[in-house]
Write a protein that holds these residues in place. Structure first.
Motif, PDB file in Angstrom:
ATOM      1  N   ILE A   1      -6.069  -5.031 -11.290  1.00  0.00           N
ATOM      2  CA  ILE A   1      -6.508  -3.992 -12.228  1.00  0.00           C
ATOM      3  C   ILE A   1      -8.019  -4.074 -12.431  1.00  0.00           C
ATOM      4  O   ILE A   1      -8.738  -3.060 -12.346  1.00  0.00           O
ATOM      5  CB  ILE A   1      -5.776  -4.149 -13.576  1.00  0.00           C
ATOM      6  CG1 ILE A   1      -4.294  -3.776 -13.429  1.00  0.00           C
ATOM      7  CG2 ILE A   1      -6.427  -3.287 -14.652  1.00  0.00           C
ATOM      8  CD1 ILE A   1      -3.457  -4.125 -14.644  1.00  0.00           C
ATOM      9  N   ARG A   2      -8.510  -5.256 -12.700  1.00  0.00           N
ATOM     10  CA  ARG A   2      -9.956  -5.412 -12.936  1.00  0.00           C
ATOM     11  C   ARG A   2     -10.772  -5.094 -11.688  1.00  0.00           C
ATOM     12  O   ARG A   2     -11.910  -4.624 -11.782  1.00  0.00           O
ATOM     13  CB  ARG A   2     -10.240  -6.839 -13.417  1.00  0.00           C
ATOM     14  CG  ARG A   2      -9.728  -7.123 -14.826  1.00  0.00           C
ATOM     15  CD  ARG A   2     -10.075  -8.527 -15.272  1.00  0.00           C
ATOM     16  NE  ARG A   2     -11.515  -8.781 -15.182  1.00  0.00           N
ATOM     17  CZ  ARG A   2     -12.080  -9.955 -15.440  1.00  0.00           C
ATOM     18  NH1 ARG A   2     -11.315 -10.980 -15.821  1.00  0.00           N
ATOM     19  NH2 ARG A   2     -13.387 -10.118 -15.341  1.00  0.00           N
ATOM     20  N   ASP A   3     -10.197  -5.344 -10.513  1.00  0.00           N
ATOM     21  CA  ASP A   3     -10.899  -5.055  -9.265  1.00  0.00           C
ATOM     22  C   ASP A   3     -10.899  -3.555  -8.955  1.00  0.00           C
ATOM     23  O   ASP A   3     -11.890  -3.012  -8.451  1.00  0.00           O
ATOM     24  CB  ASP A   3     -10.231  -5.821  -8.128  1.00  0.00           C
ATOM     25  CG  ASP A   3     -10.827  -5.476  -6.772  1.00  0.00           C
ATOM     26  OD1 ASP A   3     -11.988  -5.856  -6.525  1.00  0.00           O
ATOM     27  OD2 ASP A   3     -10.127  -4.820  -5.964  1.00  0.00           O
ATOM     28  N   ALA A   4      -9.796  -2.877  -9.241  1.00  0.00           N
ATOM     29  CA  ALA A   4      -9.666  -1.473  -8.858  1.00  0.00           C
ATOM     30  C   ALA A   4     -10.360  -0.531  -9.824  1.00  0.00           C
ATOM     31  O   ALA A   4     -10.812   0.557  -9.413  1.00  0.00           O
ATOM     32  CB  ALA A   4      -8.179  -1.116  -8.767  1.00  0.00           C
ATOM     33  N   LEU A   5     -10.442  -0.888 -11.090  1.00  0.00           N
ATOM     34  CA  LEU A   5     -10.963   0.036 -12.093  1.00  0.00           C
ATOM     35  C   LEU A   5     -12.392   0.501 -11.788  1.00  0.00           C
ATOM     36  O   LEU A   5     -12.667   1.712 -11.875  1.00  0.00           O
ATOM     37  CB  LEU A   5     -10.884  -0.603 -13.483  1.00  0.00           C
ATOM     38  CG  LEU A   5     -11.319   0.295 -14.639  1.00  0.00           C
ATOM     39  CD1 LEU A   5     -10.442   1.550 -14.703  1.00  0.00           C
ATOM     40  CD2 LEU A   5     -11.244  -0.464 -15.970  1.00  0.00           C
ATOM     41  N   PRO A   6     -13.345  -0.388 -11.427  1.00  0.00           N
ATOM     42  CA  PRO A   6     -14.703   0.101 -11.129  1.00  0.00           C
ATOM     43  C   PRO A   6     -14.732   1.104  -9.979  1.00  0.00           C
ATOM     44  O   PRO A   6     -15.502   2.066 -10.009  1.00  0.00           O
ATOM     45  CB  PRO A   6     -15.468  -1.185 -10.785  1.00  0.00           C
ATOM     46  CG  PRO A   6     -14.711  -2.280 -11.467  1.00  0.00           C
ATOM     47  CD  PRO A   6     -13.288  -1.854 -11.379  1.00  0.00           C
ATOM     48  N   ARG A   7     -13.883   0.898  -8.958  1.00  0.00           N
ATOM     49  CA  ARG A   7     -13.858   1.829  -7.837  1.00  0.00           C
ATOM     50  C   ARG A   7     -13.360   3.203  -8.269  1.00  0.00           C
ATOM     51  O   ARG A   7     -13.914   4.236  -7.872  1.00  0.00           O
ATOM     52  CB  ARG A   7     -12.970   1.280  -6.708  1.00  0.00           C
ATOM     53  CG  ARG A   7     -13.583   0.114  -5.960  1.00  0.00           C
ATOM     54  CD  ARG A   7     -12.875  -0.098  -4.618  1.00  0.00           C
ATOM     55  NE  ARG A   7     -11.472  -0.441  -4.790  1.00  0.00           N
ATOM     56  CZ  ARG A   7     -11.044  -1.686  -4.986  1.00  0.00           C
ATOM     57  NH1 ARG A   7     -11.904  -2.687  -5.061  1.00  0.00           N
ATOM     58  NH2 ARG A   7      -9.759  -1.936  -5.126  1.00  0.00           N
ATOM     59  N   LEU A   8     -12.321   3.217  -9.076  1.00  0.00           N
ATOM     60  CA  LEU A   8     -11.796   4.490  -9.565  1.00  0.00           C
ATOM     61  C   LEU A   8     -12.830   5.196 -10.442  1.00  0.00           C
ATOM     62  O   LEU A   8     -13.059   6.407 -10.312  1.00  0.00           O
ATOM     63  CB  LEU A   8     -10.505   4.266 -10.341  1.00  0.00           C
ATOM     64  CG  LEU A   8      -9.931   5.492 -11.067  1.00  0.00           C
ATOM     65  CD1 LEU A   8      -9.585   6.597 -10.077  1.00  0.00           C
ATOM     66  CD2 LEU A   8      -8.700   5.122 -11.888  1.00  0.00           C
ATOM     67  N   GLN A   9     -13.468   4.451 -11.342  1.00  0.00           N
ATOM     68  CA  GLN A   9     -14.447   5.061 -12.235  1.00  0.00           C
ATOM     69  C   GLN A   9     -15.651   5.597 -11.461  1.00  0.00           C
ATOM     70  O   GLN A   9     -16.169   6.680 -11.783  1.00  0.00           O
ATOM     71  CB  GLN A   9     -14.897   4.036 -13.279  1.00  0.00           C
ATOM     72  CG  GLN A   9     -13.810   3.680 -14.284  1.00  0.00           C
ATOM     73  CD  GLN A   9     -14.227   2.573 -15.237  1.00  0.00           C
ATOM     74  OE1 GLN A   9     -15.085   1.738 -14.921  1.00  0.00           O
ATOM     75  NE2 GLN A   9     -13.626   2.551 -16.428  1.00  0.00           N
ATOM     76  N   ALA A  10     -16.098   4.862 -10.432  1.00  0.00           N
ATOM     77  CA  ALA A  10     -17.212   5.339  -9.612  1.00  0.00           C
ATOM     78  C   ALA A  10     -16.834   6.614  -8.881  1.00  0.00           C
ATOM     79  O   ALA A  10     -17.631   7.568  -8.779  1.00  0.00           O
ATOM     80  CB  ALA A  10     -17.615   4.251  -8.615  1.00  0.00           C
ATOM     81  N   ALA A  11     -15.612   6.662  -8.363  1.00  0.00           N
ATOM     82  CA  ALA A  11     -15.157   7.866  -7.669  1.00  0.00           C
ATOM     83  C   ALA A  11     -15.035   9.040  -8.622  1.00  0.00           C
ATOM     84  O   ALA A  11     -15.339  10.177  -8.265  1.00  0.00           O
ATOM     85  CB  ALA A  11     -13.823   7.589  -6.990  1.00  0.00           C
ATOM     86  N   GLN A  12     -14.576   8.778  -9.850  1.00  0.00           N
ATOM     87  CA  GLN A  12     -14.450   9.843 -10.837  1.00  0.00           C
ATOM     88  C   GLN A  12     -15.814  10.417 -11.207  1.00  0.00           C
ATOM     89  O   GLN A  12     -15.958  11.621 -11.429  1.00  0.00           O
ATOM     90  CB  GLN A  12     -13.731   9.324 -12.093  1.00  0.00           C
ATOM     91  CG  GLN A  12     -12.244   9.097 -11.904  1.00  0.00           C
ATOM     92  CD  GLN A  12     -11.601   8.457 -13.119  1.00  0.00           C
ATOM     93  OE1 GLN A  12     -12.292   7.813 -13.919  1.00  0.00           O
ATOM     94  NE2 GLN A  12     -10.293   8.610 -13.252  1.00  0.00           N
TER      95      GLN A  12
END
Length: 423
Positions: free
Chosen positions: A348-359
């Motif tokens: 979760i902690r690893d994936a969240l920054p990638r999702l937020q950057a894509a958003q």
């Protein structure tokens, strides 16, 4: 106890039970089950009995009505009513009777008729007796036991109370319930019935002696009242103690889930929150509903975040743990459930920054996840719904675990190494 002490104690108990009535009444609006209705009615009846039994109120009522000992009648009938409620609850909870609705209905009707008949007979005898003498709230049983009508009134009361408490005790000892809250109540009901039967054992010889002209056992009868009050308190705890503990755990679990909620709901998409008050609202009521709502919101966030997680990071948690176990100073072994929670937290902690950057980079929040990502990348996605609360609590606790931090650092190191080699 003196009359002053009794008044204070009884009124404190009555106020506490009125508080429970308000609390249970609020729950009754969202969960109008028969057992909860009976529970609320029990506390209403019990609070009324304690108010009327308080010596100061007892005397005031007698003075107002012109019959000093009148409060004895509603108090004693109220006591039977309270234990009729308790008896009824044990019948409703009996798993064997629930499988036979007709037998359950017959048992409820029979016992209700017995308690109602006893109340009618007691009222008739009491109203017929000569009670023009002075009132003594704590010694009514022995003060008027010489009167045949009062003696009959007391015998009907004690006989009904003895039959009801012993029958309830026997059923409580037999019942084995799957629900721990109900089993808690049943266990305490059994203890309460023993205390109330102690009242019968103390009152019977005291009343018998007084009816024969001896008041040597009057104090034993007063002690019996203490046993009865103790039994009523134990029964009340059985009805509310487990529920209060469950309420406390629900509020505690909602607080423990807050960091995870902040990541996968507020951090992923605030529209996932069912209510604008999901974060800040901490009312004292509906804690169970709000906890379940928070769990649903977190699961919705995990479904969106799942495709952005890295299966390699999940595997690295397990490999790092194996390395720690074979180190010169081996770490403490973790259970499979603990490793799963840590792997989920790290993912979760690893994936969240990638999702937020894509958003932020996309015009729509429906950004395309990286190749190879899937909702099944997160461990524990096949957990049954009834176990999700415990799983998510474990994940929330693992967000700051040292192994979680080590896995994230390892992933960042590999990412940096890959970037350098690409150059």
């Amino acid at each position: 106890m003196s009359e002053t002490t009794s008044t204070i104690v009884y009124l404190i108990i009555a106020v506490s039970e009125i508080g429970i009535v308000l609390w249970k009444g609020a729950a009754l609006r969202s969960d109008p089950t028969p057992t909860l209705k009976v529970t609320v009615s029990t506390f209403v009846c019990s609070a009324t009995v304690y108010v009327l039994a308080a010596p100061a109120v007892y005397r005031a009522l007698g003075t107002a009505l012109g019959q000093p000992s009148f409060a004895t009648l509603p108090v004693y009938v109220g006591i039977l009513c309270c234990f009729a409620h308790t008896h009824g609850l044990t019948l409703l909870w009996d798993p064997h009777l629930r499988e036979r609705p007709n037998a359950l209905r017959r048992s409820l009707i029979s016992w209700t008729a017995l308690y109602a008949l006893a109340a009618v007979v007691m009222a008739t005898l009491f109203c017929t007796a000569d009670l023009s003498g002075p009132a003594d709230p704590l010694r009514f049983n022995t003060l008027y036991a010489h009167d045949p009508l009062v003696l009959a009134f007391l015998l009907v009361f004690l006989a009904t109370l003895a039959c009801g408490t012993l029958s309830t005790y026997r059923r409580c000892r037999q019942n084995r319930l799957d629900d721990p809250v109900l089993q808690h109540a049943v266990n305490w009901f059994a203890r309460a019935m023993l205390c109330v039967f102690g009242y019968v054992l103390c009152a019977t010889p005291a009343i018998t002696a007084a009816s024969l002209g001896s008041h040597a056992l009057d104090q034993v009868g007063v002690f019996g009242s203490t046993c009865g009050a103790t039994g009523a308190l134990l029964a009340g705890y059985g009805l509310s103690g487990a529920a209060i503990s469950a309420w406390w755990r629900e509020r505690r679990d909602r607080r423990l889930l807050q960091p995870l909620w902040d990541l996968v709901v507020a951090g992923v998409d605030k529209d996932l929150a069912i209510s604008d008050h999901s974060v800040t609202s901490r009312p004292l009521w509906n804690s169970g509903f709000r906890l379940h709502r928070g769990v649903v919101e977190i699961l919705d966030g995990l479904r969106i975040l799942g495709p952005w997680t890295s299966p390699q990071l999940v595997r690295s948690v397990y490999s790092l743990h194996q390395q720690q176990l074979t180190a010169p100073q081996p770490a403490t072994p973790l259970s499979p459930k603990e490793l799963e929670s840590i792997a989920t937290a790290a993912a979760i902690r690893d994936a969240l920054p990638r999702l937020q950057a894509a958003q932020q980079a996309a015009t729509s929040a429906q950004s395309r996840p990286p190749a190879g990502g899937s909702a099944a990348s997160l461990p524990g996605v096949d957990t049954p719904m009834w176990q999700e609360r415990e799983r998510l609590l474990a994940v929330a606790g693992a967000l700051t675990h040292p192994l979680t931090a080590a896995a994230l650092a390892h992933a960042q190191g590999e990412e940096s190494t890959g970037s350098v080699s690409d150059r």
